[in-house]
Design a protein around this motif. Sequence first.
Motif, short mmCIF file in Angstrom:
data_model
loop_
_atom_site.label_atom_id
_atom_site.label_comp_id
_atom_site.label_asym_id
_atom_site.label_seq_id
_atom_site.Cartn_x
_atom_site.Cartn_y
_atom_site.Cartn_z
N GLU A 98 1.81 1.12 8.72
CA GLU A 98 0.62 1.23 9.56
C GLU A 98 0.26 -0.18 10.01
OE1 GLU A 98 -1.87 1.73 11.96
OE2 GLU A 98 -1.16 3.66 11.17
N SER B 132 -6.29 -8.83 14.15
CA SER B 132 -7.35 -8.63 13.17
C SER B 132 -8.08 -9.94 12.95
CB SER B 132 -6.78 -8.14 11.84
OG SER B 132 -7.80 -7.97 10.86
N GLY C 280 -7.53 0.71 1.84
CA GLY C 280 -6.26 0.02 1.65
C GLY C 280 -6.46 -1.47 1.45
N VAL C 281 -7.34 -2.07 2.25
CA VAL C 281 -7.63 -3.50 2.09
C VAL C 281 -8.35 -3.75 0.77
CG1 VAL C 281 -8.85 -5.49 3.07
CG2 VAL C 281 -7.67 -3.88 4.59
N LEU D 174 -3.22 7.48 5.68
CA LEU D 174 -3.29 6.18 6.36
C LEU D 174 -3.95 6.28 7.73
CD1 LEU D 174 0.33 4.86 5.63
CD2 LEU D 174 -1.80 3.92 4.72
N LEU E 288 -3.22 -1.67 9.51
CA LEU E 288 -3.49 -2.08 8.13
C LEU E 288 -2.75 -3.37 7.80
CD1 LEU E 288 -4.75 -1.66 5.39
CD2 LEU E 288 -3.00 0.03 4.87
N TYR F 171 0.85 -1.19 0.00
CA TYR F 171 0.00 0.00 0.00
C TYR F 171 0.89 1.24 0.00
CZ TYR F 171 0.97 -0.57 5.04
OH TYR F 171 1.59 -0.74 6.25
N THR G 92 -13.02 -0.70 13.22
CA THR G 92 -11.80 -0.34 13.93
C THR G 92 -12.13 0.69 14.99
OG1 THR G 92 -9.53 0.51 13.72
CG2 THR G 92 -11.19 1.40 12.21
N LEU H 96 -8.00 2.79 5.98
CA LEU H 96 -7.68 1.38 6.18
C LEU H 96 -8.58 0.50 5.33
CD1 LEU H 96 -7.08 1.05 10.04
CD2 LEU H 96 -5.52 1.82 8.25
N GLY I 32 -5.93 4.24 11.87
CA GLY I 32 -4.49 4.34 11.65
C GLY I 32 -3.84 5.24 12.68
N THR J 119 -9.91 -4.56 12.93
CA THR J 119 -8.46 -4.51 13.15
C THR J 119 -8.12 -3.39 14.11
OG1 THR J 119 -6.31 -4.48 12.04
CG2 THR J 119 -7.95 -2.92 11.24
#
Length: 789
Positions: free
Chosen positions: A81, A234, A151-152, A142, A84, A73, A114, A148, A118, A196
């Motif tokens: 991070e 996570s 990002g996933v 981030l 993440l 990422y 979450t 997050l 981040g 996470t």
Amino acid sequence: MAETAETKQRPGRGVAVVAAGALTSQGAGAEALWQGALAGRVAIRPVQHLDMRGLSTKLAGEVDVPADPPRGYRRPADHRERALDLALVAAGEALADLPAGLVEPSRFGLVLGTCNAGLLSARAWLERARRGAPPDPRLPLLATPQALAEGVAAAYGLRGPVLAVNTACASGANAIGLGADLVRRGRADAVLAGGTDALSDVVFAGFNALESLSPEPAAPYSGDRQGLSLGEGSGMVLLVATDFAARHGLRPLAEVAGYGLSADGYHVTAPRPDGSGAAEAIRGALRHAGLPPERVGYVNGHGTGTPKNDPAESAAIARALGPSAARTPVSSTKSVVGHLLGAAGAVEAIVTARALDARTAPPTAGYTRPDPDCPLDYVPGHARPIDAGTDAALSNNFAFAGANAALVLTRPGAHTPPEPDWDRVVVTGVSVLGPAGDGAEAAERAVRDGRAPVHHEAGLRLGRADLPEDGIAPYLTRRQRRRMDRLAVLSVVSTAKALADAGLTADERVGVVFGTGTGPMEAMEKFVLPLFDEGPAAADPSVFPNTVYNQAAGQVATHLGLRGPTSTVSAGHATGAATVAYAADLLSAGHADALVCTVTDTLTEQVARAYAATGAASTRVPGAPADGRFTLAEGSVALVLERLSAARARGATVLGEVLGQGMASDASRARLWDPRGRGLELAMRRALDDAGLGPEGVGEVWLSAAGLTAADRAEEAAVARVFDTADPARHAPKTVLGEPMGVGGALCLALALWTGRSGTGGPALVNSSSLGGSHVSLVVAAGDPKEES
């Protein structure tokens, strides 16, 4: 071959968990988590990667295996991070056995829960600011919950709905419930859902200041418990419709039969002592699942090990399950991995599913003697077989700010939840607070005149919402505001105004779905900066609870008496529309009679600095997307949504109806949004399809455009393709009023209702897009809807 049909799926279909992934202190993998829980193996040990000096404990459920995600990422070269990284590893495991191409990417969604998002990236940003170092624009990208989630989604190419929920320690369970709703309603064919969170010195300092940490591994429900143990990790589950699983040979581990949400409306950190708020979440989950209490054969408890939480939860279970509570085994996974905060609900749901599958209740580690205030069966010592007839289990998660979530899982094929009592959803109250003043009329007037108040600060155009003292005093006393930040103050005032506009009295069937794009940055800055110089001794226990994203929702519930379902959504600039979409689905399915959608964001020095560093809010940055028209604004918008039947029953004035919604994501690691606007185009087409309308049936489009050239051009291209043979009026109010971050979609919806109150302009399409390429479109019709014939 991927299933690509965009036709509506049958609502109410079953939802199966077909895969899981986890990374916890038990090791890598969901199997390691289950085996550790089953054996009661405590993986709460001395922390290795953080300085623990000055804290009342040296222990936590730390992940001590490498968190090396299989996908990368965007990040600074010297920074990772961790939250993440953990999520990417768990997601990779959950997706590992899914046949390639089985799910069309545009039909594959993600819901990530979450608590702290981040935080390590936000901490790094603040630390650099404190010492005057040049800002790195990749750090704020981030820091947020949606960052997050995106990002996933980008790492695995998931281009369906992409959302982040932030109900603190209930986030993971809330995310699974929302993910199941998306599948059940046919808004996605598959959803990756979970949570996470990573350990940090900031979180340790906060819980230490609250005197919540145990010097020994947590011993939930035990008479000698001393507090909680923090953990990190996570957990992710893969959700598909049960018929989809059957067609493609995917073996379900369990089914998500139902979930319930509620607000304590009691205290910023402590639960309601009699357990009544949490009990309502459990009852709601059972109602949603269509199961009587006696069918629950196992409870995976919240079980933190703190003096107040464990008795309150025990009381909640007893209230909700009635006489069967005394014979139902209860155990706490936190006794072996610690409290994973936003990931707790997801990790514990995985353990609950495995317990059902194995018909075995894992033990509560560390339990040594009973507590009169915790009178249930907590499975001390060793795992125990569950009654052979058991086909349902409950997983509880309760959080700061009084946010409660409960999941009901069932064995595959053992139970079919009832068809919900579907209803149409209408808007009955609106409140708008922003730079243009108080009310939708003030905002509409500013747009009509082409001018709103702008402050020029450090090269930025900022629009501030200045709420005078006489605008606050009717709703909050000075004493009540002493421990509140502006995010909470604006939220309470706008919510109160919307309830008054709707003529609605708060009670147990009225809840709040809160939205914020940037979150509690004022409190975060106030809490974190002193830690750099003084360490944990500088942690302010009165400020720490305000650093969670759902704290404003808790203040709203507490001060206004809202005890119904509550959740907090944070989807960047798409937050406002995403909040309305989630609330509309909850209401349509009968989770509540009314929900207030309150969306608020506030400007702080660091928020403005982050927008400037990324080039979004300043033309001084070479190559910046801003073109000089962009104003960064703040504000709060609250909308009262009700089931049409409930609004009619109380004789409410209906301002408009939510007809449809659509979501999609650009999900690309190469860029933040698609320059051709294909994700937004898909969101718009889905919203129109959900509303049963063609492009020619739309009278106006409320654009997400706010003065960012690249994003605005992408939207323009998408709108042109969708309405190639139609010519609806186009409105871009944010180019005048400013971009109020997460509030924008709710603001445009409020203006669409206000300007269309004569009911002559036809339905409106409202667009909302995050800067990370997540898109939400809504179709609304102003005025009182006609009854269906």
